[in-house]
Write a protein that holds these residues in place. Structure first.
Motif, PDB file in Angstrom:
ATOM      1  N   GLU A  73       0.836  -1.206   0.000  1.00 16.80           N
ATOM      2  CA  GLU A  73       0.000   0.000   0.000  1.00 16.80           C
ATOM      3  C   GLU A  73       0.869   1.253   0.000  1.00 16.80           C
ATOM      4  OE1 GLU A  73      -3.439   2.141   2.767  1.00 16.80           O
ATOM      5  OE2 GLU A  73      -2.873   0.050   3.124  1.00 16.80           O
ATOM      6  N   THR A  74       1.955   1.232   0.769  1.00 17.68           N
ATOM      7  CA  THR A  74       2.870   2.371   0.809  1.00 17.68           C
ATOM      8  C   THR A  74       3.543   2.580  -0.544  1.00 17.68           C
ATOM      9  OG1 THR A  74       3.317   2.011   3.155  1.00 17.68           O
ATOM     10  CG2 THR A  74       4.917   3.328   1.929  1.00 17.68           C
ATOM     11  N   THR A  75       3.945   1.483  -1.169  1.00 18.92           N
ATOM     12  CA  THR A  75       4.584   1.567  -2.484  1.00 18.92           C
ATOM     13  C   THR A  75       3.641   2.174  -3.507  1.00 18.92           C
ATOM     14  OG1 THR A  75       5.949  -0.367  -1.991  1.00 18.92           O
ATOM     15  CG2 THR A  75       5.714   0.243  -4.301  1.00 18.92           C
ATOM     16  N   GLN A  76       2.380   1.723  -3.496  1.00 15.63           N
ATOM     17  CA  GLN A  76       1.395   2.254  -4.432  1.00 15.63           C
ATOM     18  C   GLN A  76       1.154   3.736  -4.182  1.00 15.63           C
ATOM     19  OE1 GLN A  76       0.277   0.457  -6.951  1.00 15.63           O
ATOM     20  NE2 GLN A  76      -0.765   2.266  -7.750  1.00 15.63           N
ATOM     21  N   THR A  77       1.132   4.122  -2.912  1.00 18.60           N
ATOM     22  CA  THR A  77       0.935   5.532  -2.579  1.00 18.60           C
ATOM     23  C   THR A  77       2.093   6.379  -3.087  1.00 18.60           C
ATOM     24  OG1 THR A  77      -0.305   4.935  -0.596  1.00 18.60           O
ATOM     25  CG2 THR A  77       0.606   7.166  -0.693  1.00 18.60           C
ATOM     26  N   LEU A  78       3.316   5.858  -2.942  1.00 14.78           N
ATOM     27  CA  LEU A  78       4.494   6.599  -3.396  1.00 14.78           C
ATOM     28  C   LEU A  78       4.492   6.790  -4.906  1.00 14.78           C
ATOM     29  CD1 LEU A  78       7.291   5.014  -1.177  1.00 14.78           C
ATOM     30  CD2 LEU A  78       6.423   7.351  -1.084  1.00 14.78           C
ATOM     31  N   LYS A  79       3.897   5.842  -5.623  1.00 11.18           N
ATOM     32  CA  LYS A  79       3.852   5.947  -7.085  1.00 11.18           C
ATOM     33  C   LYS A  79       3.017   7.136  -7.531  1.00 11.18           C
ATOM     34  CE  LYS A  79       4.405   1.023  -8.205  1.00 11.18           C
ATOM     35  NZ  LYS A  79       3.727  -0.158  -8.791  1.00 11.18           N
ATOM     36  N   THR A 137       3.003  12.700  -5.508  1.00 10.67           N
ATOM     37  CA  THR A 137       4.176  13.484  -5.866  1.00 10.67           C
ATOM     38  C   THR A 137       3.827  14.943  -5.663  1.00 10.67           C
ATOM     39  OG1 THR A 137       3.462  13.719  -8.139  1.00 10.67           O
ATOM     40  CG2 THR A 137       4.779  11.780  -7.628  1.00 10.67           C
ATOM     41  N   ALA A 138       4.772  15.791  -5.996  1.00  5.23           N
ATOM     42  CA  ALA A 138       4.513  17.223  -5.878  1.00  5.23           C
ATOM     43  C   ALA A 138       3.369  17.640  -6.778  1.00  5.23           C
ATOM     44  CB  ALA A 138       5.779  18.000  -6.223  1.00  5.23           C
ATOM     45  N   SER A 139       3.208  16.936  -7.889  1.00  5.46           N
ATOM     46  CA  SER A 139       2.092  17.227  -8.795  1.00  5.46           C
ATOM     47  C   SER A 139       0.881  16.420  -8.368  1.00  5.46           C
ATOM     48  CB  SER A 139       2.486  16.873 -10.230  1.00  5.46           C
ATOM     49  OG  SER A 139       1.348  16.897 -11.057  1.00  5.46           O
ATOM     50  N   SER A 140      -0.303  16.987  -8.604  1.00  4.84           N
ATOM     51  CA  SER A 140      -1.529  16.253  -8.275  1.00  4.84           C
ATOM     52  C   SER A 140      -1.899  15.266  -9.366  1.00  4.84           C
ATOM     53  CB  SER A 140      -2.684  17.245  -8.073  1.00  4.84           C
ATOM     54  OG  SER A 140      -2.906  17.993  -9.255  1.00  4.84           O
ATOM     55  N   LEU A 141      -1.205  15.320 -10.502  1.00  2.00           N
ATOM     56  CA  LEU A 141      -1.534  14.428 -11.607  1.00  2.00           C
ATOM     57  C   LEU A 141      -0.964  13.035 -11.354  1.00  2.00           C
ATOM     58  CD1 LEU A 141      -0.814  16.738 -14.680  1.00  2.00           C
ATOM     59  CD2 LEU A 141      -3.037  16.178 -13.676  1.00  2.00           C
ATOM     60  N   PRO A 142      -1.734  11.990 -11.609  1.00  2.00           N
ATOM     61  CA  PRO A 142      -1.206  10.630 -11.455  1.00  2.00           C
ATOM     62  C   PRO A 142      -0.192  10.304 -12.553  1.00  2.00           C
ATOM     63  CG  PRO A 142      -3.421  10.570 -12.370  1.00  2.00           C
ATOM     64  CD  PRO A 142      -3.151  11.997 -12.011  1.00  2.00           C
ATOM     65  N   HIS A 181       1.180  14.516 -28.247  1.00  2.00           N
ATOM     66  CA  HIS A 181      -0.102  14.681 -27.554  1.00  2.00           C
ATOM     67  C   HIS A 181      -0.007  14.559 -26.042  1.00  2.00           C
ATOM     68  CE1 HIS A 181      -2.117  14.535 -31.445  1.00  2.00           C
ATOM     69  NE2 HIS A 181      -1.450  13.438 -31.717  1.00  2.00           N
ATOM     70  N   ILE A 182       1.190  14.296 -25.495  1.00  2.00           N
ATOM     71  CA  ILE A 182       1.235  13.983 -24.060  1.00  2.00           C
ATOM     72  C   ILE A 182       0.781  15.159 -23.195  1.00  2.00           C
ATOM     73  CG2 ILE A 182       2.991  12.188 -24.292  1.00  2.00           C
ATOM     74  CD1 ILE A 182       5.065  14.164 -23.309  1.00  2.00           C
ATOM     75  N   GLY A 183       0.867  16.380 -23.714  1.00  2.43           N
ATOM     76  CA  GLY A 183       0.395  17.521 -22.949  1.00  2.43           C
ATOM     77  C   GLY A 183      -1.103  17.528 -22.735  1.00  2.43           C
ATOM     78  N   SER A 184      -1.836  16.761 -23.562  1.00  2.00           N
ATOM     79  CA  SER A 184      -3.296  16.713 -23.431  1.00  2.00           C
ATOM     80  C   SER A 184      -3.785  15.549 -22.586  1.00  2.00           C
ATOM     81  CB  SER A 184      -3.927  16.601 -24.835  1.00  2.00           C
ATOM     82  OG  SER A 184      -3.608  15.348 -25.427  1.00  2.00           O
ATOM     83  N   TYR A 185      -2.876  14.711 -22.089  1.00  2.00           N
ATOM     84  CA  TYR A 185      -3.290  13.508 -21.371  1.00  2.00           C
ATOM     85  C   TYR A 185      -3.787  13.781 -19.957  1.00  2.00           C
ATOM     86  CZ  TYR A 185      -0.918  10.761 -25.026  1.00  2.00           C
ATOM     87  OH  TYR A 185      -0.522  10.199 -26.210  1.00  2.00           O
ATOM     88  N   GLN A 186      -3.457  14.938 -19.383  1.00  2.00           N
ATOM     89  CA  GLN A 186      -3.778  15.243 -17.987  1.00  2.00           C
ATOM     90  C   GLN A 186      -3.194  14.174 -17.054  1.00  2.00           C
ATOM     91  OE1 GLN A 186      -5.425  18.208 -17.037  1.00  2.00           O
ATOM     92  NE2 GLN A 186      -4.900  18.569 -19.182  1.00  2.00           N
ATOM     93  N   MET A 209      -5.195  -7.083 -16.807  1.00  2.00           N
ATOM     94  CA  MET A 209      -6.639  -7.134 -16.628  1.00  2.00           C
ATOM     95  C   MET A 209      -7.066  -6.629 -15.244  1.00  2.00           C
ATOM     96  SD  MET A 209      -9.013 -10.475 -17.436  1.00  2.00           S
ATOM     97  CE  MET A 209      -8.015 -10.779 -18.886  1.00  2.00           C
ATOM     98  N   LYS A 210      -6.247  -6.880 -14.257  1.00  2.00           N
ATOM     99  CA  LYS A 210      -6.608  -6.476 -12.893  1.00  2.00           C
ATOM    100  C   LYS A 210      -6.656  -4.953 -12.740  1.00  2.00           C
ATOM    101  CE  LYS A 210      -1.860  -6.645 -11.124  1.00  2.00           C
ATOM    102  NZ  LYS A 210      -0.942  -7.299 -10.170  1.00  2.00           N
ATOM    103  N   ASN A 211      -6.049  -4.221 -13.714  1.00  2.00           N
ATOM    104  CA  ASN A 211      -5.996  -2.758 -13.632  1.00  2.00           C
ATOM    105  C   ASN A 211      -7.009  -2.075 -14.536  1.00  2.00           C
ATOM    106  OD1 ASN A 211      -3.820  -2.922 -11.836  1.00  2.00           O
ATOM    107  ND2 ASN A 211      -2.325  -2.917 -13.493  1.00  2.00           N
ATOM    108  N   ARG A 212      -7.875  -2.844 -15.179  1.00  2.00           N
ATOM    109  CA  ARG A 212      -8.755  -2.275 -16.203  1.00  2.00           C
ATOM    110  C   ARG A 212      -9.674  -1.177 -15.666  1.00  2.00           C
ATOM    111  NH1 ARG A 212     -12.958  -7.233 -16.870  1.00  2.00           N
ATOM    112  NH2 ARG A 212     -11.405  -7.940 -18.383  1.00  2.00           N
ATOM    113  N   SER A 213      -9.960  -1.196 -14.371  1.00  2.01           N
ATOM    114  CA  SER A 213     -10.897  -0.212 -13.811  1.00  2.01           C
ATOM    115  C   SER A 213     -10.209   1.005 -13.197  1.00  2.01           C
ATOM    116  CB  SER A 213     -11.791  -0.872 -12.754  1.00  2.01           C
ATOM    117  OG  SER A 213     -12.569  -1.907 -13.332  1.00  2.01           O
ATOM    118  N   LEU A 214      -8.882   1.056 -13.260  1.00  6.27           N
ATOM    119  CA  LEU A 214      -8.183   2.209 -12.689  1.00  6.27           C
ATOM    120  C   LEU A 214      -8.585   3.472 -13.447  1.00  6.27           C
ATOM    121  CD1 LEU A 214      -4.585   0.795 -12.105  1.00  6.27           C
ATOM    122  CD2 LEU A 214      -6.398   1.153 -10.421  1.00  6.27           C
ATOM    123  N   PRO A 215      -9.018   4.524 -12.757  1.00 10.37           N
ATOM    124  CA  PRO A 215      -9.533   5.720 -13.441  1.00 10.37           C
ATOM    125  C   PRO A 215      -8.541   6.343 -14.416  1.00 10.37           C
ATOM    126  CG  PRO A 215     -10.093   5.772 -11.111  1.00 10.37           C
ATOM    127  CD  PRO A 215      -9.156   4.623 -11.293  1.00 10.37           C
TER     128      PRO A 215
END
Length: 290
Positions: free
Chosen positions: A78-84, A87-92, A110-115, A271-277
């Motif tokens: 859980e800590t590792t996932q949180t660290l990922k 960050t200083a930015s709010s963007l994932p 296009h990466i500037g449009s990915y948010q 497949m386990k990550n398919r629902s990640l926002p």
């Protein structure tokens, strides 16, 4: 020294009661999973399971170890996932894998449009799939669907490859297919691989057989192929997404425009990550910016 992965494998075997099922869940080979368990048992100094037919039964030492390590492993993961993501930015962060040319031409603009904060990994399909399975990449662009447990593919786009040459290259007319093939075989070909991957597909599509030619030059990547063509070193097949500027500026030309070959591309993710926002949002963005 104890490897953290030994504990993760031990917990997986404990939960599933099977080395093979634990290996499948963790996307490991069964021998590797068995080696993790053997190493941990050697470190502990006694067996953690009793081997029964089709079942791994935890010993009393195994039960005690399980109750001790599970909370620690869950907290660490859980800590590792949180660290990922914190960050200083709010963007994932999103980690994308693709081949070099595709990322440079189709994704980087296009990466500037990915948010999202993008971390890119570049390489061939086999390397990208390894990164996905090792959870070092979240999503990859693949030129084929490989049967791997836990990996889901969705159609992304279709590449079109055309025959490209320098502007002054001769383009004779042919009445028969055999004469056209013979002429192609006599030309100096430039490839990024001795196995001629896309050239083989072109030959199967238009001549229903393998190419009867060998590359004159083999260079590291498609941008090198394009540079060599511009300077008259030979001909090759290149994706149209690389050519707009070079065609409009007259640096290269397309030979026999009706003779093309296509290649389907897929987006692949665990497949386990398919629902990640953030993964769902990126997929929708990638489809819009094709």
């Amino acid at each position: 020294m104890v490897d953290f992965e030994w504990y993760r494998s031990f917990v997986s075997i404990y939960k599933h009661g099977s080395v093979s099922e634990a290996a499948r869940t963790r996307m490991m080979t069964q021998p590797a999973m068995s080696q993790h368990l053997a190493s941990l048992e050697a470190e502990v100094g006694e067996p953690l399971f009793t081997r029964a037919p089709r079942k791994m039964i935890p010993t009393e030492r195994g039960k005690t170890l399980y109750t001790q390590v599970v909370p620690l492993i869950e907290a660490l993961e859980e800590t590792t996932q949180t660290l990922k993501t914190s960050t200083a930015s709010s963007l994932p962060i999103i980690r994308i894998g693709a081949n070099h040319e595709f990322f440079r031409e189709k994704l980087a603009p296009h990466i500037g449009s990915y948010q999202l904060r993008v971390v890119a990994y570049l390489g061939v399909a086999s390397r990208l799939l390894d990164l996905l399975l090792e959870e070092k990449a979240d999503i990859i662009v693949m030129p084929q669907k490989l049967s791997v447990p836990g990996v889901e593919y969705i159609p992304y786009m279709q590449e079109e490859f055309v025959l490209v040459a320098s502007p002054d290259y001769s383009e004779p007319a042919f009445a028969e297919r055999d004469a056209f093939e013979a002429w192609l075989c006599s030309q100096p070909w430039i490839s990024y691989d001795l196995d001629l991957p896309i050239i083989r597909r072109f030959w199967r599509e238009h001549f229903q057989k393998r190419p009867q030619t060998q590359p004159t030059h083999v260079v590291p990547d498609l941008h090198s192929v394009l540079a060599a063509i511009e300077h008259g070193a030979g001909i090759s097949l290149l994706p149209t997404f690389m050519l707009n500027h070079h065609l409009s500026s007259g640096k290269v030309k397309v030979l026999y425009p009706s003779c093309t070959v296509t290649n389907d591309l897929y987006l692949a993710y665990q497949m386990k990550n398919r629902s990640l926002p953030h993964l769902k949002a990126l997929i929708e963005t990638l489809k819009r910016t094709v």
